[in-house]
Design a protein around this motif. Structure first.
Motif, mmCIF file in Angstrom:
data_model
loop_
_atom_site.group_PDB
_atom_site.id
_atom_site.type_symbol
_atom_site.label_atom_id
_atom_site.label_comp_id
_atom_site.label_asym_id
_atom_site.label_seq_id
_atom_site.Cartn_x
_atom_site.Cartn_y
_atom_site.Cartn_z
ATOM 1 N N ASP A 1 -10.197 -15.270 7.744
ATOM 2 C CA ASP A 1 -9.360 -14.555 7.055
ATOM 3 C C ASP A 1 -9.943 -13.524 6.123
ATOM 4 O O ASP A 1 -10.653 -13.998 5.400
ATOM 5 N N ALA A 2 -9.920 -12.325 6.379
ATOM 6 C CA ALA A 2 -10.569 -11.392 5.492
ATOM 7 C C ALA A 2 -9.637 -10.460 4.679
ATOM 8 O O ALA A 2 -8.789 -10.175 5.046
ATOM 9 N N ARG A 3 -10.111 -9.961 3.506
ATOM 10 C CA ARG A 3 -9.346 -9.118 2.664
ATOM 11 C C ARG A 3 -10.419 -8.235 1.959
ATOM 12 O O ARG A 3 -11.291 -8.621 1.505
ATOM 13 N N TRP A 4 -10.090 -6.839 2.163
ATOM 14 C CA TRP A 4 -10.796 -5.847 1.442
ATOM 15 C C TRP A 4 -10.317 -5.243 0.307
ATOM 16 O O TRP A 4 -8.989 -4.932 0.471
ATOM 17 N N THR A 5 -10.956 -5.029 -0.758
ATOM 18 C CA THR A 5 -10.131 -4.252 -1.957
ATOM 19 C C THR A 5 -11.167 -2.869 -2.125
ATOM 20 O O THR A 5 -12.363 -3.097 -2.111
ATOM 21 N N MET A 6 -10.431 -1.801 -2.983
ATOM 22 C CA MET A 6 -11.305 -0.834 -3.352
ATOM 23 C C MET A 6 -10.229 -0.181 -4.385
ATOM 24 O O MET A 6 -9.018 -0.226 -4.260
ATOM 25 N N PRO A 7 -10.958 0.030 -5.618
ATOM 26 C CA PRO A 7 -10.092 0.708 -6.833
ATOM 27 C C PRO A 7 -9.173 1.809 -6.184
ATOM 28 O O PRO A 7 -9.486 2.751 -5.558
ATOM 29 N N GLY A 8 -7.916 1.661 -6.496
ATOM 30 C CA GLY A 8 -6.907 2.890 -6.227
ATOM 31 C C GLY A 8 -6.203 2.947 -4.872
ATOM 32 O O GLY A 8 -5.744 3.581 -4.505
ATOM 33 N N ALA A 9 -6.861 1.685 -4.005
ATOM 34 C CA ALA A 9 -6.270 1.864 -2.468
ATOM 35 C C ALA A 9 -5.639 0.580 -2.370
ATOM 36 O O ALA A 9 -5.784 -0.588 -2.826
ATOM 37 N N GLN A 10 -4.776 0.466 -1.168
ATOM 38 C CA GLN A 10 -4.059 -0.702 -0.919
ATOM 39 C C GLN A 10 -5.014 -1.598 -0.113
ATOM 40 O O GLN A 10 -5.921 -1.293 0.564
ATOM 41 N N PRO A 11 -4.802 -2.766 -0.590
ATOM 42 C CA PRO A 11 -5.806 -3.746 0.191
ATOM 43 C C PRO A 11 -5.472 -3.852 1.618
ATOM 44 O O PRO A 11 -4.429 -3.586 2.016
ATOM 45 N N ILE A 12 -6.646 -4.218 2.339
ATOM 46 C CA ILE A 12 -6.503 -4.440 3.719
ATOM 47 C C ILE A 12 -6.874 -5.968 4.246
ATOM 48 O O ILE A 12 -7.550 -6.532 3.586
ATOM 49 N N THR A 13 -6.076 -6.311 5.164
ATOM 50 C CA THR A 13 -6.360 -7.577 5.714
ATOM 51 C C THR A 13 -6.401 -7.615 7.129
ATOM 52 O O THR A 13 -6.198 -6.695 7.705
#
Length: 227
Positions: A158-170
């Protein structure tokens, strides 16, 4: 084009086949296909998708002789049955060729996914470098930082990506490792973007670098495996 144009025994569907893998990720024009094998048989259940179009399903019967493959597509939900021929590359995983259908035809390519090989278990002392999938991967692709967490002892993460100012992606990942080569298939992404990653594990057994290609975009990536 028929099966007996290629082989002497067109109706002998029970001879032993080489390792056909467990799933093929295929591309033909704008259509993306997922072909899933039925157990250890040479029968695959296939499904193709394309944005804005109705998905297509069919049954595939697959034959391999050396690096040559012959595939019969039957019972297509669109009524369009086909014959695929192709050649497996030297890496044993990538396939390309041509196909012809009741209506139309063209070129196709695919990547063969195989079940992961288990790495050696832990032993006393420093021992060999780790060769398994680990329990968590800390990944970077561009400005996105990803955390990939393994489901038990499976090859599903199960993966989750984050970036400042952006909606997280799973998304859900399927990771296969062959020696120091890694294949990662990203599906069910919350952003609707499916991706395929390839990479190599470094000499330390923990760092991975490679490239990826998505429905939209692509680039380079790197990760650290936590055991």
């Amino acid at each position: 084009m028929y099966y007996y144009d290629y082989y002497n025994n067109p109706y002998d569907y029970y001879f032993r086949q080489p390792d056909l893998g467990s799933e093929w990720d295929e591309q033909e024009g704008a259509w993306r296909g997922v072909w899933r094998r039925r157990g250890n048989s040479n029968i695959f259940d296939a499904r193709w998708t394309m944005p804005g179009a109705q998905p297509i399903t069919a049954m595939l019967r697959m034959f391999q002789y050396g690096n040559f493959v012959f595939i019969q597509r039957q019972n297509s939900s669109d009524g369009n049955n086909c014959v695929y021929t192709g050649t497996i590359a030297a890496d044993g995983r990538t396939v390309s060729g041509t196909y012809r259908c009741n209506q139309g035809g063209g070129s196709w390519s695919a990547t063969i996914r195989r079940r992961p090989q288990p790495g050696p278990g832990p032993g006393p002392g420093p021992g060999p470098r780790p060769r398994g999938l680990g329990r968590e991967w800390h990944e970077q692709e561009g400005s996105w930082t990803g955390v990939w967490r393994r489901r038990g002892n499976s090859n599903i993460f199960d993966a989750r990506w984050t970036m400042p100012g952006a909606q997280p992606i799973t998304a859900v990942l399927t990771i296969n490792r062959y020696g120091d080569s890694v294949q990662v298939h990203r599906r069910n992404g919350s952003d609707g973007n499916d991706c395929d990653y390839t990479g190599n594990v470094g000499a330390d057994g923990r760092t991975v670098t490679g490239t990826y290609r998505c429905t939209t975009g692509g680039g380079s990536w790197r990760a650290t495996i936590t055991f």
